[in-house]
Motif scaffolding. Structure first.
Motif, PDB file in Angstrom:
ATOM      1  N   ALA A   1     -26.020  -4.486 -37.736  1.00  0.00           N
ATOM      2  CA  ALA A   1     -26.513  -3.254 -38.366  1.00  0.00           C
ATOM      3  C   ALA A   1     -27.323  -2.425 -37.374  1.00  0.00           C
ATOM      4  CB  ALA A   1     -27.349  -3.590 -39.599  1.00  0.00           C
ATOM      5  N   GLU A   2     -28.141  -3.075 -36.564  1.00  0.00           N
ATOM      6  CA  GLU A   2     -28.944  -2.358 -35.570  1.00  0.00           C
ATOM      7  C   GLU A   2     -28.045  -1.740 -34.498  1.00  0.00           C
ATOM      8  OE1 GLU A   2     -32.589  -1.036 -33.738  1.00  0.00           O
ATOM      9  OE2 GLU A   2     -31.930  -1.514 -35.764  1.00  0.00           O
TER      10      GLU A   2
ATOM     11  N   ILE B   1     -27.902   2.204 -33.660  1.00  0.00           N
ATOM     12  CA  ILE B   1     -28.202   2.707 -32.315  1.00  0.00           C
ATOM     13  C   ILE B   1     -27.017   3.451 -31.711  1.00  0.00           C
ATOM     14  CG2 ILE B   1     -28.615   1.981 -29.924  1.00  0.00           C
ATOM     15  CD1 ILE B   1     -30.372  -0.276 -31.094  1.00  0.00           C
ATOM     16  N   HIS B   2     -25.821   2.902 -31.860  1.00  0.00           N
ATOM     17  CA  HIS B   2     -24.657   3.446 -31.170  1.00  0.00           C
ATOM     18  C   HIS B   2     -23.844   4.426 -32.006  1.00  0.00           C
ATOM     19  CE1 HIS B   2     -25.652   0.864 -27.893  1.00  0.00           C
ATOM     20  NE2 HIS B   2     -25.605  -0.195 -28.681  1.00  0.00           N
ATOM     21  N   GLY B   3     -24.180   4.541 -33.296  1.00  0.00           N
ATOM     22  CA  GLY B   3     -23.605   5.590 -34.123  1.00  0.00           C
ATOM     23  C   GLY B   3     -22.237   5.323 -34.728  1.00  0.00           C
ATOM     24  N   SER B   4     -21.601   4.247 -34.339  1.00  0.00           N
ATOM     25  CA  SER B   4     -20.295   3.946 -34.931  1.00  0.00           C
ATOM     26  C   SER B   4     -20.028   2.452 -34.844  1.00  0.00           C
ATOM     27  CB  SER B   4     -19.168   4.692 -34.211  1.00  0.00           C
ATOM     28  OG  SER B   4     -18.926   4.129 -32.936  1.00  0.00           O
ATOM     29  N   GLN B   5     -19.202   1.976 -35.756  1.00  0.00           N
ATOM     30  CA  GLN B   5     -18.824   0.571 -35.734  1.00  0.00           C
ATOM     31  C   GLN B   5     -18.023   0.246 -34.476  1.00  0.00           C
ATOM     32  OE1 GLN B   5     -16.863  -0.649 -39.330  1.00  0.00           O
ATOM     33  NE2 GLN B   5     -18.625  -0.197 -40.612  1.00  0.00           N
ATOM     34  N   ARG B   6     -17.189   1.175 -34.066  1.00  0.00           N
ATOM     35  CA  ARG B   6     -16.355   0.938 -32.884  1.00  0.00           C
ATOM     36  C   ARG B   6     -17.205   0.728 -31.631  1.00  0.00           C
ATOM     37  NH1 ARG B   6     -10.965   4.111 -31.889  1.00  0.00           N
ATOM     38  NH2 ARG B   6     -10.932   3.323 -33.989  1.00  0.00           N
ATOM     39  N   GLU B   7     -18.186   1.613 -31.420  1.00  0.00           N
ATOM     40  CA  GLU B   7     -19.040   1.489 -30.233  1.00  0.00           C
ATOM     41  C   GLU B   7     -19.952   0.269 -30.349  1.00  0.00           C
ATOM     42  OE1 GLU B   7     -20.604   2.263 -26.449  1.00  0.00           O
ATOM     43  OE2 GLU B   7     -18.732   2.805 -27.423  1.00  0.00           O
ATOM     44  N   ALA B   8     -20.460  -0.003 -31.543  1.00  0.00           N
ATOM     45  CA  ALA B   8     -21.293  -1.184 -31.747  1.00  0.00           C
ATOM     46  C   ALA B   8     -20.495  -2.444 -31.416  1.00  0.00           C
ATOM     47  CB  ALA B   8     -21.801  -1.234 -33.183  1.00  0.00           C
TER      48      ALA B   8
ATOM     49  N   THR C   1     -14.190  -7.007 -37.044  1.00  0.00           N
ATOM     50  CA  THR C   1     -15.218  -8.006 -37.326  1.00  0.00           C
ATOM     51  C   THR C   1     -16.507  -7.331 -37.787  1.00  0.00           C
ATOM     52  OG1 THR C   1     -14.291  -9.576 -35.749  1.00  0.00           O
ATOM     53  CG2 THR C   1     -16.613  -9.870 -36.325  1.00  0.00           C
ATOM     54  N   VAL C   2     -16.898  -6.253 -37.123  1.00  0.00           N
ATOM     55  CA  VAL C   2     -18.089  -5.501 -37.543  1.00  0.00           C
ATOM     56  C   VAL C   2     -17.906  -5.007 -38.969  1.00  0.00           C
ATOM     57  CG1 VAL C   2     -19.462  -3.411 -37.159  1.00  0.00           C
ATOM     58  CG2 VAL C   2     -18.785  -4.830 -35.218  1.00  0.00           C
ATOM     59  N   SER C   3     -16.768  -4.407 -39.226  1.00  0.00           N
ATOM     60  CA  SER C   3     -16.490  -3.856 -40.551  1.00  0.00           C
ATOM     61  C   SER C   3     -16.513  -4.945 -41.625  1.00  0.00           C
ATOM     62  CB  SER C   3     -15.130  -3.159 -40.534  1.00  0.00           C
ATOM     63  OG  SER C   3     -14.832  -2.632 -41.792  1.00  0.00           O
ATOM     64  N   ARG C   4     -15.863  -6.051 -41.358  1.00  0.00           N
ATOM     65  CA  ARG C   4     -15.793  -7.158 -42.325  1.00  0.00           C
ATOM     66  C   ARG C   4     -17.168  -7.742 -42.613  1.00  0.00           C
ATOM     67  NH1 ARG C   4     -15.248 -12.068 -40.554  1.00  0.00           N
ATOM     68  NH2 ARG C   4     -14.119 -11.430 -38.697  1.00  0.00           N
ATOM     69  N   LYS C   5     -17.975  -7.945 -41.574  1.00  0.00           N
ATOM     70  CA  LYS C   5     -19.293  -8.536 -41.767  1.00  0.00           C
ATOM     71  C   LYS C   5     -20.243  -7.563 -42.464  1.00  0.00           C
ATOM     72  CE  LYS C   5     -18.875 -11.995 -38.234  1.00  0.00           C
ATOM     73  NZ  LYS C   5     -19.185 -13.242 -38.902  1.00  0.00           N
ATOM     74  N   MET C   6     -20.139  -6.290 -42.151  1.00  0.00           N
ATOM     75  CA  MET C   6     -20.997  -5.311 -42.837  1.00  0.00           C
ATOM     76  C   MET C   6     -20.628  -5.224 -44.317  1.00  0.00           C
ATOM     77  SD  MET C   6     -21.796  -2.310 -40.102  1.00  0.00           S
ATOM     78  CE  MET C   6     -22.999  -1.585 -41.200  1.00  0.00           C
ATOM     79  N   LYS C   7     -19.350  -5.300 -44.606  1.00  0.00           N
ATOM     80  CA  LYS C   7     -18.910  -5.258 -46.007  1.00  0.00           C
ATOM     81  C   LYS C   7     -19.384  -6.521 -46.734  1.00  0.00           C
ATOM     82  CE  LYS C   7     -14.920  -4.397 -48.920  1.00  0.00           C
ATOM     83  NZ  LYS C   7     -13.528  -4.014 -48.971  1.00  0.00           N
ATOM     84  N   LYS C   8     -19.241  -7.679 -46.078  1.00  0.00           N
ATOM     85  CA  LYS C   8     -19.620  -8.939 -46.698  1.00  0.00           C
ATOM     86  C   LYS C   8     -21.122  -9.015 -46.958  1.00  0.00           C
ATOM     87  CE  LYS C   8     -19.622 -13.937 -45.809  1.00  0.00           C
ATOM     88  NZ  LYS C   8     -19.204 -14.992 -44.883  1.00  0.00           N
ATOM     89  N   TYR C   9     -21.929  -8.649 -45.966  1.00  0.00           N
ATOM     90  CA  TYR C   9     -23.377  -8.842 -46.066  1.00  0.00           C
ATOM     91  C   TYR C   9     -24.129  -7.625 -46.598  1.00  0.00           C
ATOM     92  CZ  TYR C   9     -22.467 -12.979 -43.262  1.00  0.00           C
ATOM     93  OH  TYR C   9     -21.990 -14.183 -42.801  1.00  0.00           O
ATOM     94  N   LEU C  10     -23.615  -6.436 -46.344  1.00  0.00           N
ATOM     95  CA  LEU C  10     -24.354  -5.223 -46.712  1.00  0.00           C
ATOM     96  C   LEU C  10     -23.626  -4.377 -47.755  1.00  0.00           C
ATOM     97  CD1 LEU C  10     -25.471  -4.141 -43.131  1.00  0.00           C
ATOM     98  CD2 LEU C  10     -26.777  -5.450 -44.823  1.00  0.00           C
ATOM     99  N   GLY C  11     -22.412  -4.762 -48.123  1.00  0.00           N
ATOM    100  CA  GLY C  11     -21.665  -3.980 -49.082  1.00  0.00           C
ATOM    101  C   GLY C  11     -21.197  -2.641 -48.551  1.00  0.00           C
TER     102      GLY C  11
END
Length: 82
Positions: free
Chosen positions: A49-50, A54-61, A71-81
Motif C-alpha cells: 500500500a505504501e 508513493i509511486h502512484g500506480s500499482q504497476r510502478e509499485a 500480485t499487487v492487485s490481488r493482494k490489495m483486493k484480498k487485504y484492502l478490498g
C-alpha cells in the motif's frame, strides 16, 4: 550506510525512515500479538500500500517491489478490498 555496534544489524540500528517510524519495542509488540503468518501479511500489505501511494500506480509499485502488477492487485483486493 548503517552503523552497528555489533556484528549484526538490528532494527534499533536502522533509521526511523527505514523502520517506517516503528521503534524496536513497538515492532516486538506487533510480533508478539499475532501469529507469524498474520504479522507477515500485515507487513506485506503495508509495504504494498505504501509503495502504491508513493509511486502512484500499482504497476510502478510492483516494479519497485520486484513483484508482478497482478500480485499487487490481488493482494490489495484480498487485504484492502481495492
Amino acid at each position: 550506510m548503517v552503523l552497528s555496534k555489533g556484528d549484526v544489524v538490528t532494527l534499533a540500528d536502522l533509521p526511523s525512515a527505514i523502520r517506517g517510524g516503528v521503534g524496536p519495542a513497538q515492532f516486538n509488540t506487533v510480533i508478539a500479538e499475532g501469529t507469524l503468518k498474520s504479522t507477515m501479511e500485515q507487513l506485506e500489505v503495508e509495504q504494498i500500500a505504501e509503495a502504491v501511494r508513493i509511486h502512484g500506480s500499482q504497476r510502478e509499485a510492483a516494479r519497485r517491489l520486484g513483484i508482478t502488477q497482478s500480485t499487487v492487485s490481488r493482494k490489495m483486493k484480498k487485504y484492502l478490498g481495492r
